[in-house]
Structure formats: C-alpha cells, structure tokens
Design a protein around this motif. Structure first.
Motif, PDB file in Angstrom:
ATOM      1  N   CYS A 261       0.829  -1.068  -0.229  1.00 50.10           N
ATOM      2  CA  CYS A 261       0.089   0.036   0.132  1.00 50.10           C
ATOM      3  C   CYS A 261       0.659   1.399   0.032  1.00 50.10           C
ATOM      4  O   CYS A 261       0.336   2.253   0.539  1.00 50.10           O
ATOM      5  N   HIS A 262       1.991   1.073  -0.784  1.00 54.10           N
ATOM      6  CA  HIS A 262       2.710   2.254  -0.819  1.00 54.10           C
ATOM      7  C   HIS A 262       2.131   3.609  -1.442  1.00 54.10           C
ATOM      8  O   HIS A 262       2.209   4.790  -0.937  1.00 54.10           O
ATOM      9  N   ASP A 263       1.484   3.191  -2.438  1.00 54.85           N
ATOM     10  CA  ASP A 263       0.724   4.444  -3.437  1.00 54.85           C
ATOM     11  C   ASP A 263      -0.290   5.086  -2.411  1.00 54.85           C
ATOM     12  O   ASP A 263      -0.554   6.267  -2.420  1.00 54.85           O
ATOM     13  N   LYS A 264      -0.997   4.107  -1.621  1.00 53.68           N
ATOM     14  CA  LYS A 264      -2.335   4.578  -0.964  1.00 53.68           C
ATOM     15  C   LYS A 264      -1.798   5.581   0.157  1.00 53.68           C
ATOM     16  O   LYS A 264      -2.476   6.574   0.618  1.00 53.68           O
ATOM     17  N   ILE A 265      -0.572   5.106   0.846  1.00 48.54           N
ATOM     18  CA  ILE A 265      -0.040   5.980   1.959  1.00 48.54           C
ATOM     19  C   ILE A 265       0.116   7.309   1.365  1.00 48.54           C
ATOM     20  O   ILE A 265       0.105   8.501   2.120  1.00 48.54           O
ATOM     21  N   VAL A 266       1.020   7.273   0.228  1.00 46.83           N
ATOM     22  CA  VAL A 266       1.490   8.412  -0.311  1.00 46.83           C
ATOM     23  C   VAL A 266       0.392   9.517  -0.787  1.00 46.83           C
ATOM     24  O   VAL A 266       0.432  10.662  -0.216  1.00 46.83           O
ATOM     25  N   ASN A 267      -0.732   9.055  -1.455  1.00 48.23           N
ATOM     26  CA  ASN A 267      -2.005   9.823  -1.680  1.00 48.23           C
ATOM     27  C   ASN A 267      -2.706  10.206  -0.569  1.00 48.23           C
ATOM     28  O   ASN A 267      -3.099  11.161  -0.363  1.00 48.23           O
ATOM     29  N   THR A 268      -2.671   9.484   0.617  1.00 41.21           N
ATOM     30  CA  THR A 268      -3.493   9.964   1.885  1.00 41.21           C
ATOM     31  C   THR A 268      -2.879  10.858   2.496  1.00 41.21           C
ATOM     32  O   THR A 268      -3.304  11.651   3.117  1.00 41.21           O
ATOM     33  N   MET A 269      -1.445  10.639   2.634  1.00 40.63           N
ATOM     34  CA  MET A 269      -0.765  11.767   3.280  1.00 40.63           C
ATOM     35  C   MET A 269      -0.903  13.233   2.689  1.00 40.63           C
ATOM     36  O   MET A 269      -1.230  14.291   3.181  1.00 40.63           O
ATOM     37  N   LYS A 270      -0.855  13.023   1.256  1.00 38.83           N
ATOM     38  CA  LYS A 270      -1.152  14.261   0.487  1.00 38.83           C
ATOM     39  C   LYS A 270      -2.522  15.041   0.603  1.00 38.83           C
ATOM     40  O   LYS A 270      -2.723  16.209   0.792  1.00 38.83           O
ATOM     41  N   HIS A 271      -3.528  13.931   0.645  1.00 41.82           N
ATOM     42  CA  HIS A 271      -4.675  14.292   0.944  1.00 41.82           C
ATOM     43  C   HIS A 271      -5.078  15.161   2.163  1.00 41.82           C
ATOM     44  O   HIS A 271      -5.771  16.085   2.295  1.00 41.82           O
ATOM     45  N   TYR A 272      -4.177  14.539   3.178  1.00 39.95           N
ATOM     46  CA  TYR A 272      -4.260  15.539   4.633  1.00 39.95           C
ATOM     47  C   TYR A 272      -3.355  16.710   4.714  1.00 39.95           C
ATOM     48  O   TYR A 272      -2.995  17.083   5.709  1.00 39.95           O
ATOM     49  N   GLY A 273      -2.723  17.036   3.694  1.00 37.22           N
ATOM     50  CA  GLY A 273      -1.912  18.077   3.474  1.00 37.22           C
ATOM     51  C   GLY A 273      -0.370  17.661   4.345  1.00 37.22           C
ATOM     52  O   GLY A 273       0.398  18.688   4.540  1.00 37.22           O
TER      53      GLY A 273
END
Length: 354
Positions: A204-216
């Motif tokens: 889930c590397h991509d999911k972590i990166v995208n979720t981090m970006k989603h929350y600023g």
C-alpha cells in the motif's frame, strides 16, 4: 674429691635442662598464617590491598633495561577529557537529552525523550524551534485505536513547530485512512513530513503517499523541502527506500550547501553509515524498535546490520554526523515490548553562540 665434683655435676645438669627447655619453646611457637576464608567472610577486599601486601615490589626492575647514557623522555601527561564532548564542540555541536515518563493516561506510549540540539548552523530565527519525531507506529499491532488517540493528544500537547515521521505506519492497507485521518488533527506551524519504511514499500505504498497528500502532509522520497522563518531557513531531506542502495545510494543531502542546517529523515539508521550523507547536520531514524525486546540491555534480534551500534538513542556515523534513533511506538512480529519503551522524540534547536 667427691665434694668437689658434685657442684660441677649439678651445674652441667642445670645447663642441659636449660637448653632442652629453650628448644621446646622455639619449636612450639606458631607460624604466622593468613586465613583468607576468615578474612573474606568479613571484609571484601575491593582494592586488592591484601594481594598487594604479599606481592613483591618489582617497580624498580624497569630501570635495569634503561641505558645510563640514553634515558627515555618522560611520558607526556594528557589532560583527561570526554572525547565525544570535545568532538561535538569542535564540530560546532552540543547535544543533551532528558526523559519524561508518561502516566497511564497516555495508553500505548511510555515516554517522551527530549533533546536540546545546539549547532552553529542553526539560524537565529530558529532558536527554540521544536521538532516532534515519531516512527514505526505499525498500526494496528500492539498500537491500536486508544493508543492512536493518546499519541495525537500527546503530540498536540508538545506544541511542536513541525512533525516528522519515520515510516512503517501500518500493518494493513485498511488502516491507512484512519491512521492519517487521526494524525491530521496534529496541527503545527510548519506542517508534517514523512518518509516510508520497509513495511510501506511492501504494501500500500501509493495509498499511503496519496492519503498523506490528501491530509496536507508531505512525503519526502529523495526530496528536500525548505522551512522558512523570518527570512531564514532550515532544510528537511527525506530518503526513498534506504534498503535499495542500487537506486537510492546517493543521499539527497549531497546537492545541498554545507552552510545550511540540514535534517535528514530516513527509516533505517544503517543508511547514514552505508552511504555518504555529507552536509547533514542531524539524521533521524527508526526501524530498530530499540530492540523491541531487551533483557538486561541485550536484544536477541536486531534490525541493524551494525548490531547495537545503532539500536537506540544518540549515535554517530564514521564521519561523526549525529543520528537520533527512536524506539518507535508499535511492534512487529510479536505484539510485545520489553526493555524498549514506546516513545516519541522532541528536539529543540539552539544556535551555538560560543
């Protein structure tokens, strides 16, 4: 005639008795004996004084090998000093630390380790700047919902200027969203930055990166970012997958200026020894869990190929670049911690003025 002989016989008899009695006296005198059992039963000879009493003094024998015409110069007496402390001062760095044990109100976290990091490259505008550093949450392992809520409250209470994260966030992709949703409640003036751990590259590397970006939040994968304050700056650099040196064996710090104050964020401490991290003033890492299970300070399993050298706390690489390694918070494999308290790190920056 007989009367004349009797006195002589009597005198000879007295002399014979006298000699016999003296012989008996000498032969029955007790020899001096040191009973070591009786002595040690009452006195512990920690200084070796008893042994020295019965050891011949050979201190003058060394003079036998010295030529009269050529004597050795006296050995120069070096002043006693803490070499590590001297090195830190020479490199323009002073580091002190203290630990605050937490009450049971903070479930899942045992302590806060505070570091005062004084360095000549810290800009004046960043005097007193506070950095919170967390790593290895492994949500959900031993670290679950109640622990996550405690962590968020604890981080908010630190009033840090920036939050840095060292990776290994999850133990399942389904936990990524609730984890970062909770961490997003921690608001800092300079934001939140993070790198990935080995768990995060496995799944889930991509999911972590995208979720981090989603929350600023800002993921740093072989990237750098600049924190600015009152016209001055410090730099945060992050390492992408430090276990793949074929692709990532060149540190992102090499392109930076030695005049800047640079913090390198990397998941495993081994990276700062495996490759050159020149221009780094302070590195932060996790991954080791402080051994996770340590009995009398010994960990049966270590996550560093440098053994105990990089297990926890303050360490240095060969180039004498300081590294702070956190025990982290969660666990892997077995949901247990012994002798390796779950912790967060808080670093306060100071400018060296002396």
């Amino acid at each position: 005639m007989k009367k004349t002989i009797y006195p002589f016989m009597l005198l000879a008899l007295l002399l014979l008795v006298s000699c016999k009695s003296k012989k008996n006296v000498v032969s029955t005198l007790p020899l001096p004996v040191l009973n070591m059992d009786s002595v040690s039963a009452h006195i512990t000879d920690t200084t070796g004084s008893i042994a020295r009493i019965f050891t011949p003094d050979h201190s003058q024998l060394k003079d036998l090998n010295i030529s009269k015409s050529k004597k050795r110069p006296p050995k120069k007496q070096e002043p006693a000093a803490d070499n590590k402390y001297s090195d830190r001062v020479l490199r323009g760095t002073k580091i002190t630390s203290s630990t605050v044990k937490l009450s049971s109100a903070y479930t899942g976290i045992d302590r806060v380790v505070n570091y005062d990091f004084t360095h000549r490259d810290v800009p004046e505008a960043f005097e007193g700047f506070r950095i919170a550093f967390i790593s290895d949450l492994h949500y959900k392992s031993l670290f679950k919902e109640q622990g996550l809520n405690s962590l968020v409250n604890l981080l908010i209470a630190q009033k840090a200027d920036v939050l840095l994260m060292g990776g290994d966030y999850q133990e399942g992709c389904e936990y990524v969203e609730p984890l970062f949703s909770a961490l997003a409640r921690v608001k800092t003036p300079m934001g939140t930055y993070g790198v990935m751990g080995n768990n995060d590259y496995e799944r889930c590397h991509d999911k972590i990166v995208n979720t981090m970006k989603h929350y600023g939040m800002r993921p740093l994968e072989h990237e750098v970012d600049t924190l600015r304050k009152d016209g001055q700056q410090i730099i945060i650099a992050g390492v992408r997958n430090p276990f793949d040196l074929g692709r990532n064996g060149v540190s992102p710090t090499l392109a930076l200026s030695p005049k800047d104050f640079v913090i390198l964020l990397v998941h495993t401490p081994d990276y700062i020894e495996d490759v050159s991290v020149a221009n780094t003033d302070l590195a932060l890492a996790g991954h080791t869990h402080g051994g996770q299970v340590r009995v009398f300070g010994v960990a049966p399993a270590l996550n560093s190929h440098y053994g105990n050298r990089f297990i926890t706390g303050l360490a240095y690489n060969t180039a004498k670049i300081p590294l702070i390694i956190t025990n982290g918070i969660g666990t892997s494999k077995l949901p247990i911690r012994v002798g390796a308290p779950a912790e967060i790190i808080v670093i306060t920056l100071h400018r060296l003025t002396e």
